[in-house]
Design a protein around this motif. Structure first.
Motif, PDB file in Angstrom:
ATOM      1  N   GLN A   1     -78.275  28.766 -11.299  1.00 32.90           N
ATOM      2  CA  GLN A   1     -78.121  27.367 -10.898  1.00 32.90           C
ATOM      3  C   GLN A   1     -79.257  26.513 -11.472  1.00 32.90           C
ATOM      4  O   GLN A   1     -79.047  25.386 -11.912  1.00 32.90           O
ATOM      5  CB  GLN A   1     -78.112  27.259  -9.361  1.00 32.90           C
ATOM      6  CG  GLN A   1     -76.959  27.971  -8.686  1.00 32.90           C
ATOM      7  CD  GLN A   1     -75.634  27.268  -8.880  1.00 32.90           C
ATOM      8  OE1 GLN A   1     -75.580  26.101  -9.233  1.00 32.90           O
ATOM      9  NE2 GLN A   1     -74.551  27.986  -8.656  1.00 32.90           N
ATOM     10  N   GLU A   2     -80.464  27.061 -11.454  1.00 31.40           N
ATOM     11  CA  GLU A   2     -81.630  26.350 -11.968  1.00 31.40           C
ATOM     12  C   GLU A   2     -81.485  26.081 -13.461  1.00 31.40           C
ATOM     13  O   GLU A   2     -81.762  24.975 -13.939  1.00 31.40           O
ATOM     14  CB  GLU A   2     -82.879  27.190 -11.709  1.00 31.40           C
ATOM     15  CG  GLU A   2     -84.197  26.517 -12.016  1.00 31.40           C
ATOM     16  CD  GLU A   2     -85.330  27.298 -11.383  1.00 31.40           C
ATOM     17  OE1 GLU A   2     -85.692  26.973 -10.239  1.00 31.40           O
ATOM     18  OE2 GLU A   2     -85.850  28.238 -12.022  1.00 31.40           O
TER      19      GLU A   2
ATOM     20  N   ASP B   1     -82.572  32.359 -12.064  1.00 32.19           N
ATOM     21  CA  ASP B   1     -81.724  31.530 -11.216  1.00 32.19           C
ATOM     22  C   ASP B   1     -80.726  30.778 -12.102  1.00 32.19           C
ATOM     23  O   ASP B   1     -81.091  29.836 -12.815  1.00 32.19           O
ATOM     24  CB  ASP B   1     -82.600  30.549 -10.428  1.00 32.19           C
ATOM     25  CG  ASP B   1     -81.822  29.749  -9.395  1.00 32.19           C
ATOM     26  OD1 ASP B   1     -80.623  29.477  -9.633  1.00 32.19           O
ATOM     27  OD2 ASP B   1     -82.408  29.389  -8.356  1.00 32.19           O
TER      28      ASP B   1
ATOM     29  N   SER C   1     -85.771  27.685  -0.771  1.00 35.92           N
ATOM     30  CA  SER C   1     -84.681  27.034  -1.501  1.00 35.92           C
ATOM     31  C   SER C   1     -84.702  25.509  -1.382  1.00 35.92           C
ATOM     32  O   SER C   1     -84.426  24.795  -2.356  1.00 35.92           O
ATOM     33  CB  SER C   1     -83.329  27.572  -1.022  1.00 35.92           C
ATOM     34  OG  SER C   1     -83.155  27.341   0.362  1.00 35.92           O
TER      35      SER C   1
ATOM     36  N   GLU D   1     -90.721  31.321 -14.490  1.00 41.44           N
ATOM     37  CA  GLU D   1     -90.306  31.342 -13.077  1.00 41.44           C
ATOM     38  C   GLU D   1     -91.144  30.356 -12.245  1.00 41.44           C
ATOM     39  O   GLU D   1     -91.768  30.736 -11.257  1.00 41.44           O
ATOM     40  CB  GLU D   1     -90.462  32.765 -12.508  1.00 41.44           C
ATOM     41  CG  GLU D   1     -89.611  33.815 -13.183  1.00 41.44           C
ATOM     42  CD  GLU D   1     -88.172  33.816 -12.700  1.00 41.44           C
ATOM     43  OE1 GLU D   1     -87.816  32.933 -11.906  1.00 41.44           O
ATOM     44  OE2 GLU D   1     -87.414  34.694 -13.136  1.00 41.44           O
TER      45      GLU D   1
ATOM     46  N   GLY E   1     -90.201  30.189  -8.423  1.00 41.30           N
ATOM     47  CA  GLY E   1     -89.784  31.446  -7.814  1.00 41.30           C
ATOM     48  C   GLY E   1     -90.346  31.718  -6.433  1.00 41.30           C
ATOM     49  O   GLY E   1     -89.713  32.369  -5.610  1.00 41.30           O
TER      50      GLY E   1
ATOM     51  N   ARG F   1     -87.629  24.217  -3.452  1.00 42.37           N
ATOM     52  CA  ARG F   1     -87.326  24.458  -4.866  1.00 42.37           C
ATOM     53  C   ARG F   1     -86.345  23.418  -5.393  1.00 42.37           C
ATOM     54  O   ARG F   1     -86.531  22.872  -6.481  1.00 42.37           O
ATOM     55  CB  ARG F   1     -86.753  25.865  -5.032  1.00 42.37           C
ATOM     56  CG  ARG F   1     -86.495  26.252  -6.486  1.00 42.37           C
ATOM     57  CD  ARG F   1     -86.267  27.737  -6.653  1.00 42.37           C
ATOM     58  NE  ARG F   1     -85.097  28.207  -5.943  1.00 42.37           N
ATOM     59  CZ  ARG F   1     -85.108  29.065  -4.932  1.00 42.37           C
ATOM     60  NH1 ARG F   1     -86.269  29.535  -4.478  1.00 42.37           N
ATOM     61  NH2 ARG F   1     -83.991  29.468  -4.354  1.00 42.37           N
TER      62      ARG F   1
ATOM     63  N   THR G   1     -86.135  31.896 -16.265  1.00 46.06           N
ATOM     64  CA  THR G   1     -85.646  31.923 -14.886  1.00 46.06           C
ATOM     65  C   THR G   1     -84.503  32.928 -14.749  1.00 46.06           C
ATOM     66  O   THR G   1     -83.759  33.167 -15.699  1.00 46.06           O
ATOM     67  CB  THR G   1     -85.151  30.526 -14.441  1.00 46.06           C
ATOM     68  OG1 THR G   1     -84.672  30.603 -13.097  1.00 46.06           O
ATOM     69  CG2 THR G   1     -84.029  30.018 -15.327  1.00 46.06           C
TER      70      THR G   1
END
Length: 224
Positions: free
Chosen positions: A98-99, A96, A69, A62, A65, A72, A94
């Motif tokens: 999208q990440e 996320d 946004s 992470e 994290g 990031r 992660t």
């Protein structure tokens, strides 16, 4: 680096090299304390520390994290473009989605401590193994699709340009994602493009693409 018995000069050069690569100008930040750095800058220092000994494999748990946004997304883009990371194996944990799709070559989707599907972003989107994978990606599937598919993947669906090339405002490479290409059509640096010239370095071919032909190509890919 000290544990690897590197001398002070080697360590100093490596430190400055990483600071410059991670956009932390040594003249300004070499002697800075943590409280003098923003969250994004502290994150870059963490990445520099992990890279200092030039390990072949990195585990990143992470890593973004705690960032907002905007920060990031900025650091994530910098990381994906950094040559230091392109020649290493990175295992990133992660939550996320999208990440994961923005950074990974291979994604391991887990549920209750067990691997559900292991594969490329394309495989998870176009060939989910079961209902869990489909449901997990359903809410963000459209955005993930546009971010993971590159213009190279759509190449067979673009018509070869005939006649004299039209005036082109923007030239992009075939590794550009559809999401990034759409950004050129809408607005980038206050310049709006009506046409993209896509260049494939491997074949040295070009295709001219407008917004409609891009969307048609995506539609045909999705149907296949």
């Amino acid at each position: 680096p000290r544990l690897l018995n590197r001398d002070k000069e080697q360590i100093r050069k490596r430190t400055i090299e990483l600071m410059e690569k991670l956009h932390l100008p040594p003249g300004k930040y070499l002697d800075a304390y943590p409280h003098q750095l923003s969250g994004g800058q502290q994150q870059r220092v963490g990445l520099a520390r992990a890279l200092a000994a030039d390990p072949p494999v990195l585990l990143m748990d992470e890593p973004f994290g705690a960032l907002d946004s905007i920060t990031r997304n900025t650091i994530r883009k910098e990381l994906s473009e950094l040559d230091e990371f392109k020649r290493k194996t990175i295992i990133m944990v992660t939550h996320d989605v999208q990440e994961a799709f923005a950074l990974a070559n291979t994604i391991c989707l887990m549920n209750a401590g067990k691997i559900v599907q292991l594969g490329s972003p394309d495989e998870l989107i176009f060939n989910p193994l079961n209902q869990f994978v489909s449901s997990f990606l359903k809410e963000e599937k459209t955005q993930l699709l546009f971010k993971s598919v590159t213009l190279k993947r759509l190449w067979p669906y673009f018509k070869e340009h005939e006649g004299q090339p039209e005036p082109v405002a923007t030239i992009v490479n075939s590794g550009t994602s559809v999401w990034e290409a759409m950004d050129f059509f809408y607005s980038r640096n206050n310049i709006k493009s009506d046409l993209l010239e896509v260049h494939d370095a491997g074949t040295n071919e070009t295709r001219q693409v407008n917004f409609i032909s891009l969307m048609n190509a995506m539609s045909r890919l999705n149907k296949n």
